[in-house]
Design an enzyme around this catalytic site. Structure first.
Site, PDB file in Angstrom:
ATOM      1  N   GLY A  13     -63.245 -22.480  14.212  1.00 24.54           N
ATOM      2  CA  GLY A  13     -63.154 -22.363  12.754  1.00 24.54           C
ATOM      3  C   GLY A  13     -64.316 -20.676  12.329  1.00 24.54           C
TER       4      GLY A  13
ATOM      5  N   GLU B 280     -58.716 -27.672  10.785  1.00 21.28           N
ATOM      6  CA  GLU B 280     -59.489 -29.219  11.569  1.00 21.28           C
ATOM      7  C   GLU B 280     -60.266 -29.159  12.767  1.00 21.28           C
ATOM      8  OE1 GLU B 280     -58.879 -32.437  10.210  1.00 21.28           O
ATOM      9  OE2 GLU B 280     -57.358 -31.809   9.328  1.00 21.28           O
TER      10      GLU B 280
ATOM     11  N   GLY C  91     -59.388 -27.183  16.246  1.00 19.07           N
ATOM     12  CA  GLY C  91     -60.239 -26.502  17.234  1.00 19.07           C
ATOM     13  C   GLY C  91     -61.759 -26.822  17.086  1.00 19.07           C
ATOM     14  N   SER C  92     -62.428 -26.059  17.809  1.00 19.55           N
ATOM     15  CA  SER C  92     -63.947 -26.408  18.164  1.00 19.55           C
ATOM     16  C   SER C  92     -64.110 -25.165  16.528  1.00 19.55           C
ATOM     17  CB  SER C  92     -64.449 -25.477  19.067  1.00 19.55           C
ATOM     18  OG  SER C  92     -64.470 -23.776  18.841  1.00 19.55           O
TER      19      SER C  92
END
Length: 508
Positions: free
Chosen positions: A245, A262, A240-241
């Site tokens: 994270g 990721e 995600g963004s």
């Protein structure tokens, strides 16, 4: 142009073929909405998983782990092999759902399902190659070795842009490693997740695997938080963004769990004076405009030598004008919709900021496809010639915007490539072996992926996928990424009748 009625019929047909059993209600009823970016409409509502149900799913997966971890790895591989067979059988059905929910053109949707099949093939082979090692011991009559053991429950949080492939990357590898999985997909793509859950359950039944090896939870933030905070979840793999994270990483670390992140990408391609421009243009156009600019590996920055930049921009803009934009299921379409209005608004704001910074914007207009009153958001890909790498260029905008920068020396190009906080994918187009090798060297690209004479997107599953810096440092898919899903045990075996101590220590 597809209508909501058409899309509902396609979803139901795919569910019937796959055997997915779920209560899909008409729009407006209780439950969570399942929308489509193709028309911008809600197609169905579906049941939501509560936080308490999420904890129950985790408990089920933890219980299944106690059996699965001692199942021989080649036997575990049989489950993944069967999943791969079912995906081959239902490739078109799953791809239809990807197109409906994520807006991918048919070719890209089929490619995403093929990626799932490929990772199943890889993981089946991996099930016989979870190698440890024997290490030379300094003590006579001793053997020093490493073993790898299953880790536990793996929580998988996926994003809308690859609604099924990233789940497969994690699940296929985790299952052969002896782990169990609890999956929280994006709330924007529940239908593809429901279909995949039906296939993994069918595969488990077919090979006689334990129940609850893979569980699905559907919902928003509360469901994700329950997964992230539960100490029974040994590893959280989250895509995600960067903002997401920053929240997930510390929360899992606080309970000493593991994370595999990721996150954002702000990927660049360097085009040198020696580059094959025909090759470069093809690679750039797909990387920048494919999936309507909504891949984490989308090309967002073009760093072109001053001697080729004018020709390159002219050819890219000409190629952009020829790209068919519209219904992603229609034959010939190459650019589908943005996922929702927020993505469109983010693109508009980014282009306005680029103009304010002195950028020259070509393209980026909204395109009306089908009904003028539709709530879908289709756009022309934008090329933006920038005088410098300003703050907006440092930020990732999830839309088809290609910022063009110039350089005069390769050192300058590499510095521009590395000057952003993200570090996922990068590329150089050159026919000079020295330039290529310099880009790949330790003082070259600082990204997790560095390519030569191909674009930034379209990674194969055989290599480890992931990036550095704000991309999170995680690695998924191929190579030795499997080690993230296992725990290492160092073993010393004394097969002598003596007890020498290491480092020559004498005691007593």
């Amino acid at each position: 142009m597809s209508t909501a009625h058409d899309l509902r019929a396609r979803v139901r047909a795919a569910f019937d073929a796959i055997g997915a059993q779920v209560d899909l209600a008409e729009p407006g009823g209780p439950g969570l909405p399942a929308s489509t970016p193709v028309t911008g409409e809600v197609l169905f509502t579906h049941p939501e998983t509560t936080p308490e149900q999420t904890r129950t799913a985790i408990a089920d997966a933890a219980q299944a782990f106690t059996t699965w971890r001692t199942t021989p790895a080649p036997v575990r591989g049989q489950l993944v092999a069967r999943l791969g067979e079912l995906l081959r059988e239902h490739k078109a059905d799953v791809a239809t759902l990807v197109t409906v929910e994520a807006g991918k053109i048919t070719s890209e949707a089929l490619g995403e399902v093929q990626e799932m099949i490929d990772i199943c093939d890889f993981a089946v082979g991996l099930s016989r190659q979870l190698y440890g090692r024997t290490i030379a011991s300094e003590r006579p009559g001793h053997r020093l070795m490493e073993n790898w053991h299953p880790l536990g429950v793996v929580g998988v949080i996926t994003a809308f842009n690859f609604p099924v492939a990233v789940w497969a990357w994690n699940t296929a590898v985790a299952l052969v490693c002896g782990d169990t999985v609890v999956w929280k997909p994006s709330e924007l793509t529940p239908l593809t997740a429901i279909a995949c859950q039906a296939l993994i359950e069918r595969a488990a039944s077919d090979v006689g695997a334990p129940a609850h090896l893979s569980r699905l939870v559907l919902g928003g933030r509360e469901v994700g938080e329950a997964l992230v905070d539960d100490p029974r979840v040994a590893l959280v793999s989250a895509t995600g963004s960067v903002r997401m994270g920053r929240q997930v990483g510390p929360r899992v670390a606080e309970r000493f769990g593991r994370v595999l992140l990721e996150l954002g990408g702000n990927n660049a391609a360097v085009v040198t004076p020696s580059a094959d421009l025909d090759l470069a243009v093809r690679g750039i156009v797909f990387s920048a405009a494919g999936t309507a600019g909504q891949r984490c590996t989308t090309l967002r920055r073009l760093i072109a030598h001053t001697s080729v930049v004018d020709t390159l921009v002219e050819r890219i803009t000409a190629a952009y004008r020829s790209l068919p934009i519209g219904d992603p299921a229609a034959e010939g379409t190459l650019v589908g919709p943005l996922i929702h209005e927020t993505a469109y608004r983010d693109m508009v704001r980014a282009l306005e900021r680029a103009r304010n910074d002195g950028g020259e914007v070509i393209g980026g207009e909204r395109v009306h496809v089908g009904d003028e009153a539709t709530e879908a958001f289709y756009v022309t890909p934008a090329v933006v010639r920038m005088p410098a790498q300003t703050e907006i260029v440092h930020n990732e905008t999830f839309a088809p915007i290609l910022y063009v920068l110039t350089y005069t020396t390769l050192d300058e190009a590499i510095e521009l490539n590395n000057a952003v906080p993200q570090g996922l994918s990068s590329a150089i187009f050159t026919t000079d072996v020295r330039e290529a090798e310099r880009f790949l060297a330790a003082d070259g690209s600082d990204c997790g992926i560095a390519n030569v004479n191909i674009g930034t997107s379209g990674a194969e599953i055989g290599g480890a996928f992931g990036g550095e810096k704000q991309t999170g440092g995680g690695r998924e898919s191929g190579s030795d990424s499997w080690k993230a899903y296992m725990r290492r045990a160092t073993n010393t075996v004394n097969y002598s009748s003596e007890l020498p101590l290491a480092q020559g220590v004498h005691f007593g």
